[in-house]
Design an enzyme around this catalytic site. Structure first.
Site, PDB file in Angstrom:
ATOM      1  N   HIS A 300       0.834  -1.214   0.000  1.00 35.50           N
ATOM      2  CA  HIS A 300       0.000   0.000   0.000  1.00 35.50           C
ATOM      3  C   HIS A 300       0.866   1.260   0.000  1.00 35.50           C
ATOM      4  CE1 HIS A 300      -3.641   2.359   1.152  1.00 35.50           C
ATOM      5  NE2 HIS A 300      -2.737   3.107   1.755  1.00 35.50           N
ATOM      6  N   GLU A 301       1.801   1.332   0.931  1.00 32.01           N
ATOM      7  CA  GLU A 301       2.618   2.550   1.028  1.00 32.01           C
ATOM      8  C   GLU A 301       3.479   2.706  -0.229  1.00 32.01           C
ATOM      9  OE1 GLU A 301       1.547   4.324   3.275  1.00 32.01           O
ATOM     10  OE2 GLU A 301       0.631   2.789   4.543  1.00 32.01           O
ATOM     11  N   GLU A 323      -6.403   7.409  -1.194  1.00 34.49           N
ATOM     12  CA  GLU A 323      -6.552   6.261  -0.289  1.00 34.49           C
ATOM     13  C   GLU A 323      -7.437   5.146  -0.877  1.00 34.49           C
ATOM     14  OE1 GLU A 323      -4.528   5.813   1.792  1.00 34.49           O
ATOM     15  OE2 GLU A 323      -3.781   7.789   2.368  1.00 34.49           O
TER      16      GLU A 323
END
Ligand code: B3K
Ligand code: ZN
Length: 859
Positions: A300-301, A323
């Protein structure tokens, strides 16, 4: 002490800044109590500007102000802790240098520059940069950065910031480093780390041949535990090239793990900072779930580098732009590297448990809200998880090929900019953007009613959407299938009214649509919302026979799981009503499915999970009695364990995978054995769980056994938990698991137990992981938190009020548990209201005030 006043921010008020901030040069001389931050920023008026330059601060202390290298006359500016105003800024580009002093060691909010176990680190999203220096602390002002850092002592040998390393060395016995980030970025992506850290290093060669030096920094001695995270990082980098054509763009990619962190991790450009629970793993201390979490958060990051960093958000209303989209991307990564079917079930389960719940609570808000009072409270399941579902629906509506092409358009068109949801949607050519936009703007979960009719060989299925209150009709992609005795029916022969059907995809654009099948010997078994194709609630008459048939006839993992859930929710509701649940037929059908190797073990494990107490609370709807919910859950677990005993025993007796095999396959096999163990313990075979707790070869099996014992209220629980505690008391992340197990226990007096544990030498409200593991877990203990005498409410509210002075973000998050209270009886609701009102009188932060105000306004 926070200085923001908590006024409402409105999307319609958006206006660009008067000045551009092209380049930022930071000189940071670190010291625990007095870090000197010298910020030289190149500002340029955007057109003709007659107004002052107004910069944000939060608790700052200005010590010097210079304009173009010369000290400013004090009458030329105004500086307060939360604002710097340059009254008559030059009409052409200028350099403003502001020097502030901050005390990282006293920063308990963990926003801005702070220390965690002696490590200096930063957290700037959303508004933490203003706690370091004055700035346009908003996402639509993009600057390149040069950062000079000077260590405060000989210990700090690792000095990191964003971008590429330009220089490093020693000066008067202190280490220094210079970093340059060539990619313009908003303040929220700034990061700095300094300290005595160990590292694991590796290299990644991108598709176009660029060599990237990778490093993961951890507490010295823990390097071996970062190996899995490094592997996950390299796989993420390769996957983003493959699936989205996105390459990494700097010479280095650094990750730092810290033990005090308000959330999971942060995507700062080239320097991700992580909560160490999403980095450190070893089978002896981390569960399979932890491994999967590490893989997903690392991905994700990393994926934010394109969706969030290269293209960022114009304002915080657009948070879902980075997001929701990035969650969609990490979900797809996990689907590709683990199991698509299982991942879909897990995501649907999570959405229903967290987001549907939020959407039905006073804290509900649209995926793209139009107002907010405190931005930190907008990092919600709605923005993240529902945001991802909206992207997934677009993918479903236009198909993978068009989706990929549209994403390329998005990257081409908006790279290097701060974009909006409208910008994003404009790239998805075949999409009806106007119709789809309602999904972003309206709160609440739509319902889709399913009606079936069968007469004279003609089957009619009618789908009708019922938007949430004050919402509109929206495009809803619904995957559908029908089964007869000889298998799946060909729906291409069906007559469809009011919608289009393409394969198994029916897109409901208006209020209602129907599907007619002729020449049927019997009523077909219809499966609606396959793969959980839209974030909606299905309203459909109960039909256990249909769900039992779906268990064996369906091939879609979500539909199989959902059929099992419906059967078990039926049993929970009858137990709640005081009846003895009849699980004979369900137990028999489930036994057949969970012992059928044709299904993945991980899916079979999910089928064995009794729906959570929260699912039952939603099914009951109003005037819920918390004690009866708890009792019903235990009754059904026991009855199911008994009904399925032979199958469950066989599953648990099957050989376990190697204890150190952390692959998805091994994790699935362990999950299946452990779900069997949990039900067997509920049915009385606690000796089996006690034995596993003793002999387990890894943390997954150990924790599952302890959970099974505690859930079954077994006599062995106390002794097993104490053994566990003593064996792992030096492992912080394992102690968190211990605290959570204790807080979730239903036997005895849970509140007294939790209060007792707050006096444990290892408990501290200043560590967010520890707070969440004890206090957060208590708020999810239904019978204890929702105790009839209101004691659970008072305890949580008082603890949050205490924490508010230290860490308002974590305090506010704890209070979101009150969102469920509206489902309970009037006596509990008024006890909760009283507890919240008492808290409101005490709190100082806008974070907690915002949550409490919203909770109270709807009570
Ligand atoms: N963007 C961060 C979350 C920041 C939360 C600020 N309160 C992590 C993430 O979503 O990747
Ligand atoms: Zn994110």
């Amino acid at each position: 002490m926070r200085t923001d006043t908590g006024t409402t921010v409105r999307l319609e008020d958006y206006a660009p800044t008067l000045f551009d901030a092209k380049h930022v040069t930071l000189m940071i001389s670190l010291h625990p109590k007095a870090t000197v931050v010298r910020n030289s920023t190149d500002y340029a008026p955007r057109g003709v500007v007659d107004d002052p330059l107004v910069l944000e601060g939060d608790g700052l202390n200005l010590v010097a102000a210079d304009l173009n290298g010369a000290p400013l006359d004090p009458r030329a500016y105004e500086a307060s802790p939360d604002r710097f105003v340059l009254k008559n800024p030059p009409k052409k580009p200028f350099e403003l240098t502001l020097t502030t002093i901050v005390a990282p060691e006293d920063n308990t909010e963990l926003m801005g520059l702070y220390r965690s176990s002696g490590i200096y680190c930063t957290q700037c999203e959303a508004e933490g940069f203003r706690r370091i220096t004055y700035a346009y602390d908003r996402p639509d002002v993009l600057s390149t950065y040069d950062v000079w850092m000077l260590a405060d002592g000989p210990g700090e040998q690792v000095l990191l910031s964003n971008g590429n390393l330009v220089a490093e060395g020693q000066q008067d016995g202190r280490a220094y480093a210079q970093w340059h980030d060539p990619f313009p970025k908003p303040t929220y992506l700034f990061a700095l780390v300094a300290g005595a850290l160990g590292a694991v290093r590796d290299t990644f060669v991108t598709a176009s041949g660029r060599r990237v030096a990778l490093a993961i920094y951890v507490e010295p001695g823990k390097e071996a535990r970062a190996g899995y995270a490094m592997d996950a990082l390299k796989r993420s980098m390769a996957w983003d090239e493959e699936r989205f054509g996105r390459e990494y763009d700097l010479d280095v990619f650094n990750i730092v793990a810290v033990s005090d962190f308000n959330m999971g991790a942060m995507e700062n450009k080239g320097l991700n900072v992580f909560n160490d629970r999403y980095v450190l793993a070893d089978p002896a201390v981390a569960t399979d779930l932890d491994y999967a979490g590490i893989e997903a958060v690392i991905a994700h990051e990393y994926f934010h580098n394109w969706t969030g960093n290269r293209i960022t958000c114009r304002d915080w209303f657009q948070l879902c732009l980075k997001e929701g989209l990035t969650v969609f991307r990490d979900q797809e990564f996990t689907a590709d590297v683990r199991s698509r079917g299982v991942k879909r079930v897990q995501d649907a389960k999570r959405l229903r448990l967290a987001q549907f719940r939020e959407d039905a609570s006073p804290l509900r808000h649209p995926v793209r809200p139009s107002t907010y009072d405190e931005i930190s409270n907008l990092y919600t399941a709605t923005v993240y998880e529902k945001g991802a579902e909206l992207v997934r629906m677009i993918h479903t509506l236009i198909g993978e090929a068009a989706f990929r092409k549209s994403m390329d358009t998005y990257f081409d068109r908006f790279d290097g900019t701060a974009a909006t949801v409208e910008d994003f949607l404009s790239c998805f050519a075949p999409l009806d953007v106007n119709a789809f936009m309602a999904w972003y703007q309206e709160p609440g979960t739509p319902k889709v009613a399913v009606e079936e009719d069968f007469a004279d060989g003609v089957a009619t299925i009618t789908l009708t959407q019922h938007p949430a209150p004050s919402a509109t009709v929206k495009p809803v992609p619904i995957r559908i299938a029908a089964f007869g005795d000889s298998g799946q029916l060909d729906l291409s022969a069906a007559k469809v009214k009011g919608a289009e059907l393409d394969g198994d995809l029916l897109v409901l654009k208006g209020e209602t649509a129907s599907l007619t099948l002729r020449d049927q010997g019997a009523a077909p078994i219809v499966s609606v919302l396959r793969a959980f194709s839209a974030p909606v609630i299905l309203e459909r008459a109960d039909a256990p026979a249909r769900d039992i048939a779906l268990l064996t006839r369906e091939s879609d993992p979500f539909s199989i799981w959902d059929a099992a859930q419906r059967l078990l929710i039926g049993a929970l509701l009858s137990a709640y009503a005081g009846d003895e649940p009849d699980l004979a037929a369900t137990g028999e059908a489930l036994s057949a499915v969970v012992t059928d190797d044709a299904h993945e073990a991980a899916l079979r494990a999910l089928l064995l999970e009794v729906p959570s107490r929260f699912t039952l609370i939603e099914a009951i709807g109003t005037d819920v009695d918390a004690d009866k919910v708890d009792a019903a859950h235990r009754t059904v677990s026991t009855a199911l364990g008994k009904a399925m005993q032979p199958a469950l025993t066989a599953l648990h007796d099957a050989p376990a995978p190697a204890a150190d095999d952390v692959s998805a396959g091994a994790a699935g096999a362990r999950a299946l054995r452990n779900c069997a163990l949990t039900l067997l313990a509920a049915a009385g075979d606690t000796a089996r769980a006690a034995k596993q707790a003793d002999e387990a070869g890894n943390m997954t099996d150990r924790l599952a056994a302890l959970g099974a014992l505690a859930g079954a209220r077994a006599d062995e629980t106390d002794a097993a938990l104490e053994t566990f505690h003593d064996a792992f008391s030096h492992e912080a992340l394992v102690l968190d698991k211990y605290f959570a197990l204790q807080a979730l226990r239903g036997d005895g007096d849970p509140k007294a137990r939790v209060e007792g544990l707050m006096a444990h030498p290892a408990f501290s409200l200043s560590n967010p992981n520890r707070t969440r593991s004890l206090i957060g877990a208590f708020s999810q203990n239904v019978a204890a938190f929702h105790a009839a005498d209101g004691s659970g409410y008072r305890f949580l509210a008082e603890t949050a009020a205490k924490l508010d002075a230290q860490n308002p973000q974590v305090a506010a998050r704890l209070l979101t548990a009150f969102g469920d209270v509206r489902r309970f009886d009037p006596a509990r609701r008024s006890a909760a209201k009283a507890a919240l009102e008492a808290t409101f009188a005490k709190v100082k932060s806008s974070d907690v005030a915002d949550i409490v105000r919203r909770l109270l306004s709807a009570n």
